[in-house]
Write an enzyme that holds these catalytic residues in place. Structure first.
Site, PDB file in Angstrom:
ATOM      1  CE  LYS A 126      29.273  16.410  21.984  1.00  0.00           C
ATOM      2  NZ  LYS A 126      28.945  17.061  20.698  1.00  0.00           N
ATOM      3  CE  LYS A 161      30.449  16.049  26.091  1.00  0.00           C
ATOM      4  NZ  LYS A 161      31.218  17.308  26.060  1.00  0.00           N
ATOM      5  NE  ARG A 211      35.273  25.904  19.790  1.00  0.00           N
ATOM      6  CZ  ARG A 211      34.149  25.763  19.065  1.00  0.00           C
ATOM      7  NH1 ARG A 211      33.959  26.512  17.989  1.00  0.00           N
ATOM      8  NH2 ARG A 211      33.228  24.892  19.426  1.00  0.00           N
ATOM      9  NE  ARG A 226      32.401  28.185  23.537  1.00  0.00           N
ATOM     10  CZ  ARG A 226      32.482  27.000  22.944  1.00  0.00           C
ATOM     11  NH1 ARG A 226      31.782  26.741  21.863  1.00  0.00           N
ATOM     12  NH2 ARG A 226      33.267  26.069  23.438  1.00  0.00           N
ATOM     13  NE  ARG A 234      22.140  23.612  27.552  1.00  0.00           N
ATOM     14  CZ  ARG A 234      21.040  23.507  26.804  1.00  0.00           C
ATOM     15  NH1 ARG A 234      21.022  22.628  25.814  1.00  0.00           N
ATOM     16  NH2 ARG A 234      19.999  24.280  27.032  1.00  0.00           N
ATOM     17  CG  ASP A 274      34.704  23.314  22.502  1.00  0.00           C
ATOM     18  OD1 ASP A 274      35.162  24.302  21.897  1.00  0.00           O
ATOM     19  OD2 ASP A 274      33.596  22.808  22.238  1.00  0.00           O
ATOM     20  CD  GLU A 282      31.965  18.874  22.413  1.00  0.00           C
ATOM     21  OE1 GLU A 282      31.901  19.440  21.294  1.00  0.00           O
ATOM     22  OE2 GLU A 282      30.962  18.697  23.127  1.00  0.00           O
ATOM     23  CG  ASN A 284      34.028  21.846  18.246  1.00  0.00           C
ATOM     24  OD1 ASN A 284      32.863  21.514  18.141  1.00  0.00           O
ATOM     25  ND2 ASN A 284      34.609  22.057  19.418  1.00  0.00           N
TER      26      ASN A 284
END
Length: 316
Positions: A126, A161, A211, A226, A234, A274, A282, A284
């Protein structure tokens, strides 16, 4: 070449969508030897080297009974394999943190670890976006309820979050009416004891939370969008989002080409960015996924690109 995957139990893999399995399948097709262990198997004792009982296995081609152990696990030093691929799924908890330190010691003993243990620690998924403010939307990181209320008053529609969430866990949206903002804040920040990330709600989420995979600093040419389903806000596949592969937009490529080489130099061979709309949300680094969905829908072989990069890294 001996490749050790530090991962969750092999029996838990969903091979029809698992990115680690895709890596294994590509590596095996090239004749590389596959080994596996779990983070809790790794140990170190003074006078010795970081070691673990390593399970050698082959792939059967069966969708369910997909791997075949080759004898009993053999306790071996991690530095004696050619490459270690750290693919333990989040959460990034204390045990994950300790595992990176053990893998860091293995590096000092000569092991090659991907992604780098230090880089995994230095890039919380994050908070890593804070280094690249030019690509992110309005964002707040705080423990303070007053700060969160002020941010909501300014932006009206927000997402809250936890910093240690995964797969969409613990994400809340609060609209202009502010309904339940206080209760949600108390739930996430534990009365001011834990830090929360708050971001302006991006309406482009209806088109997907993209992604973008970046391998050795180079973006895969297709992203996996997504897309939230029904009343869900979400897009995470873990909560029922629909994955749709699509070519990178000009903005996607701009973000990936700016950030990717920076992170690659730090030892992050594989990164998942993301992006919602034009905004990075984000970064990852622990166990980015999406290999199989992108390959199946676009025809671009992501696992091939990854193993190519891994083999190239080992030559340097």
């Amino acid at each position: 070449m001996k490749l050790l995957f530090v991962a969750d139990p092999l029996a838990s893999f969903k091979t029809y969508k698992d990115s680690t399995f895709a890596m294994m399948r590509e590596a095996a097709s090239r004749g590389h030897e596959l080994l596996a262990c779990e983070p809790q198997d790794v140990m170190w004792q003074r006078g010795g080297r970081v070691s673990a009982p390593l399970r050698a296995f082959t792939l059967t081609g069966d969708a369910y009974d997909w791997f075949k152990p080759q004898g009993e696990p053999q306790v071996s030093a991690l530095a004696d394999v050619d490459a270690i691929v750290m693919r333990k799924d989040p959460p990034f908890d204390s045990e994950y943190f300790y595992a990176t330190h053990l893998l860091g010691q293995a590096e000092r003993e000569g092991a090659r670890v991907f992604n780098s243990p230090r880089a995994l620690r230095d890039h919380p998924e994050k908070l890593a976006i804070l280094e690249f403010p030019q690509f992110i939307g309005p964002t707040l990181v705080t423990r303070s309820e007053a700060d969160i209320k002020r941010f909501h008053a300014e932006h009206r529609d927000i997402i809250l979050k936890p910093l240690d969430g995964m797969g969409g866990m613990g994400i809340f949206r609060v609209g202009p009416d502010g309904l339940n903002l206080g209760s949600i804040t108390e739930t996430l920040n534990k009365g001011g004891a834990e830090t929360v990330m708050v971001q302006k709600y991006l309406t482009e989420i209806v088109k997907g939370d993209k992604r973008i995979l970046v391998i050795d600093g180079v973006p895969v040419p297709h992203a996996l969008a997504r897309i939230p389903q029904g009343s869900e806000i979400r897009g995470n596949l873990a909560v029922g989002g629909k994955g749709v592969a699509q070519p990178l937009s000009a903005r996607d490529r701009e973000i990936a080409e700016a950030i990717g080489p920076v992170l690659a130099k730090r030892g992050l061979l594989l990164v998942g960015l993301d992006v919602i709309g034009d905004c990075l949300t984000e970064i990852n680094v622990t166990s980015p996924t999406g290999f199989q969905e992108i390959t199946q829908q676009s025809g671009f072989d992501v696992a091939k690109m990854f193993v190519d990069a891994l083999e190239s890294a080992l030559k340097n």
